[in-house]
Scaffold this motif. Structure first.
Motif, PDB file in Angstrom:
ATOM      1  N   UNK A 196       5.289  39.399  75.026  1.00 16.78           N
ATOM      2  CA  UNK A 196       6.434  40.295  75.153  1.00 16.78           C
ATOM      3  C   UNK A 196       7.738  39.590  74.785  1.00 16.78           C
ATOM      4  N   UNK A 197       7.810  38.281  74.987  1.00 15.35           N
ATOM      5  CA  UNK A 197       8.967  37.527  74.503  1.00 15.35           C
ATOM      6  C   UNK A 197       9.017  37.567  72.977  1.00 15.35           C
ATOM      7  N   UNK A 241       6.646  48.044  87.898  1.00 16.03           N
ATOM      8  CA  UNK A 241       8.053  47.818  88.224  1.00 16.03           C
ATOM      9  C   UNK A 241       8.683  46.686  87.434  1.00 16.03           C
ATOM     10  N   UNK A 242       7.976  46.177  86.427  1.00 12.00           N
ATOM     11  CA  UNK A 242       8.538  45.130  85.571  1.00 12.00           C
ATOM     12  C   UNK A 242       9.265  45.809  84.411  1.00 12.00           C
ATOM     13  N   UNK A 243      10.565  45.562  84.252  1.00 11.71           N
ATOM     14  CA  UNK A 243      11.325  46.244  83.184  1.00 11.71           C
ATOM     15  C   UNK A 243      10.740  45.978  81.805  1.00 11.71           C
ATOM     16  N   UNK A 244      10.896  46.966  80.942  1.00  8.39           N
ATOM     17  CA  UNK A 244      10.442  46.847  79.558  1.00  8.39           C
ATOM     18  C   UNK A 244      11.570  46.313  78.692  1.00  8.39           C
ATOM     19  N   UNK A 245      11.245  45.347  77.834  1.00  9.62           N
ATOM     20  CA  UNK A 245      12.243  44.840  76.900  1.00  9.62           C
ATOM     21  C   UNK A 245      12.253  45.637  75.601  1.00  9.62           C
ATOM     22  N   UNK A 246      11.299  46.563  75.463  1.00  9.03           N
ATOM     23  CA  UNK A 246      11.205  47.362  74.233  1.00  9.03           C
ATOM     24  C   UNK A 246      11.790  48.760  74.396  1.00  9.03           C
ATOM     25  N   UNK A 247      12.166  49.122  75.611  1.00  3.78           N
ATOM     26  CA  UNK A 247      12.687  50.464  75.879  1.00  3.78           C
ATOM     27  C   UNK A 247      14.206  50.455  75.796  1.00  3.78           C
ATOM     28  N   UNK A 248      14.759  51.155  74.812  1.00  2.00           N
ATOM     29  CA  UNK A 248      16.216  51.269  74.685  1.00  2.00           C
ATOM     30  C   UNK A 248      16.748  52.217  75.748  1.00  2.00           C
ATOM     31  N   UNK A 249      17.905  51.922  76.280  1.00  2.38           N
ATOM     32  CA  UNK A 249      18.486  52.754  77.341  1.00  2.38           C
ATOM     33  C   UNK A 249      19.258  53.943  76.779  1.00  2.38           C
ATOM     34  N   UNK A 258       7.166  51.706  79.563  1.00  2.00           N
ATOM     35  CA  UNK A 258       7.155  50.561  78.651  1.00  2.00           C
ATOM     36  C   UNK A 258       6.273  50.838  77.439  1.00  2.00           C
ATOM     37  N   UNK A 259       6.862  51.068  76.264  1.00  2.00           N
ATOM     38  CA  UNK A 259       6.046  51.393  75.081  1.00  2.00           C
ATOM     39  C   UNK A 259       5.175  50.238  74.614  1.00  2.00           C
ATOM     40  N   UNK A 269      12.418  57.553  70.857  1.00  2.00           N
ATOM     41  CA  UNK A 269      12.682  56.623  69.766  1.00  2.00           C
ATOM     42  C   UNK A 269      11.986  55.279  70.003  1.00  2.00           C
ATOM     43  N   UNK A 270      12.085  54.765  71.210  1.00  3.45           N
ATOM     44  CA  UNK A 270      11.465  53.477  71.540  1.00  3.45           C
ATOM     45  C   UNK A 270       9.948  53.542  71.437  1.00  3.45           C
ATOM     46  N   UNK A 271       9.359  54.636  71.886  1.00  2.00           N
ATOM     47  CA  UNK A 271       7.906  54.771  71.834  1.00  2.00           C
ATOM     48  C   UNK A 271       7.419  54.952  70.408  1.00  2.00           C
ATOM     49  N   UNK A 272       8.111  55.772  69.628  1.00  2.00           N
ATOM     50  CA  UNK A 272       7.675  55.972  68.244  1.00  2.00           C
ATOM     51  C   UNK A 272       7.826  54.691  67.431  1.00  2.00           C
TER      52      UNK A 272
END
Length: 323
Positions: free
Chosen positions: A35-36, A79-87, A144-145, A233-236
């Motif tokens: 994920x990094x 409950x671990x935040x996603x780094x790939x999900x735009x806010x 988290x996508x 958008x993040x998932x696609x």
């Protein structure tokens, strides 16, 4: 992790048997490293016009990561935040969306706004709204996508006019890996109501080439509209082949109906923030597209339809449509 390190990691020979043989600690360490790498590559892709790598590498790395996450268990990662999900969408995206609905360039909108986010409310109503949009909504196993799966996607098109009705409604359920989901059940079922029986035997979204080609074709010919569009958008980006490339090339425009709500509905700022006034269900109740006794369905097609009709109701209140 920098881009070169991320590419080296993504291109390294991957032997899952060695990772899984080490048990939970080995799998979790690999997930964190993967994920990094994903974050480094996504950041690079979004920040440059000419990335030094194919986005196929990013999608494949996300696919690999999902296998690790399935072995760890969805509940442990929830409950671990996603780094790939735009806010949220970028300012450039918002300007492009406004321009698409008004038949003018994103640059023209940006010149009017001049970086002042409070000016978007004026920009939305400055010119008449017209054209057609693709309303779309997805239901997923989580937020988290890079870890989860698309379970359901629904869409329809609608002309942006005062009396138009949505057309071409379609909905598709998508499958999950039998291990572990047959036994553990579908994540977030309490929200979307999608059970194992509804997805059993269905083709997974990432493997459904026909569905992917159909969706991408529609997205290339219509601006996309979704509520909290940064989520779709993040998932696609990580699930739909060709989407990231088309987005970067400026061939896909995405419009956030939640942003429309926040800019145009004056009640949003007067209501308590904890009441989620810009949530689709609450906005739809205020605009009469959802009665007091009804609830948002949390299924793709139903929510896409509700979103389109609520946007139309808001724009009719403001007299925004071309005559």
């Amino acid at each position: 992790m920098n881009v070169n390190q991320a590419l080296e990691y993504a291109n390294a020979f991957y032997i899952p048997e060695f990772i899984f043989a080490g048990g939970y600690e080995s799998i979790e360490a690999e997930r964190i490293k993967g994920e990094e790498a994903l974050k480094a590559l996504l950041d690079e892709w979004r920040s440059t016009d000419k990335p030094s790598f194919s986005f196929d590498i990013v999608r494949e790395l996300a696919d690999r990561n999902r296998g690790l996450c399935d072995a760890i268990g969805e509940a442990r990662l929830r409950n671990i935040p996603s780094s790939a999900l735009a806010r949220s969408l970028s300012d450039a995206d918002i300007c492009a969306g406004i321009g698409a609905m008004q038949g003018r360039s994103a640059a023209a909108v940006a010149r009017e706004v001049r970086g002042d986010r409070d000016a978007y409310a004026v920009a939305y109503v400055r010119k008449p709204i017209k054209g057609n949009v693709l309303g779309i909504d997805i239901e997923t196993t989580g937020t988290a996508p890079e870890r989860g799966y698309i379970l359901n996607v629904g869409w329809e098109t609608m002309e942006l006019a005062s009396d138009s009705v949505p057309q071409g409604a379609e909905a598709v359920f998508c499958g999950l890996p039998e291990d572990p989901y047959r036994e553990s059940g579908v994540p977030l079922q309490r929200i979307h109501g999608i059970s194992w029986d509804m997805v059993e035997g269905k083709t997974q979204f990432r493997e459904n080439q026909e569905l992917q080609e159909r969706l991408l074709s529609l997205m290339l010919t219509h601006p996309i509209m979704a509520h909290n569009a940064a989520f779709e958008d993040s998932w696609f980006m990580l699930h739909l082949k060709g989407y990231a490339e088309a987005r970067q090339a400026g061939k896909i425009t995405i419009i956030d109906s939640r942003d429309i709500c926040r800019r145009l509905d004056g009640e949003v700022n007067s209501l308590p923030r904890e009441s989620a006034p810009a949530a689709l269900e609450n906005w739809a109740r205020r605009r009469g597209t959802l009665s007091g006794g009804e609830s948002e369905r949390h299924l793709g097609l139903e929510d896409a339809d509700l979103m389109l009709r609520t946007v139309q109701a808001e724009m009719n209140r403001k007299g925004m449509f071309a005559r």
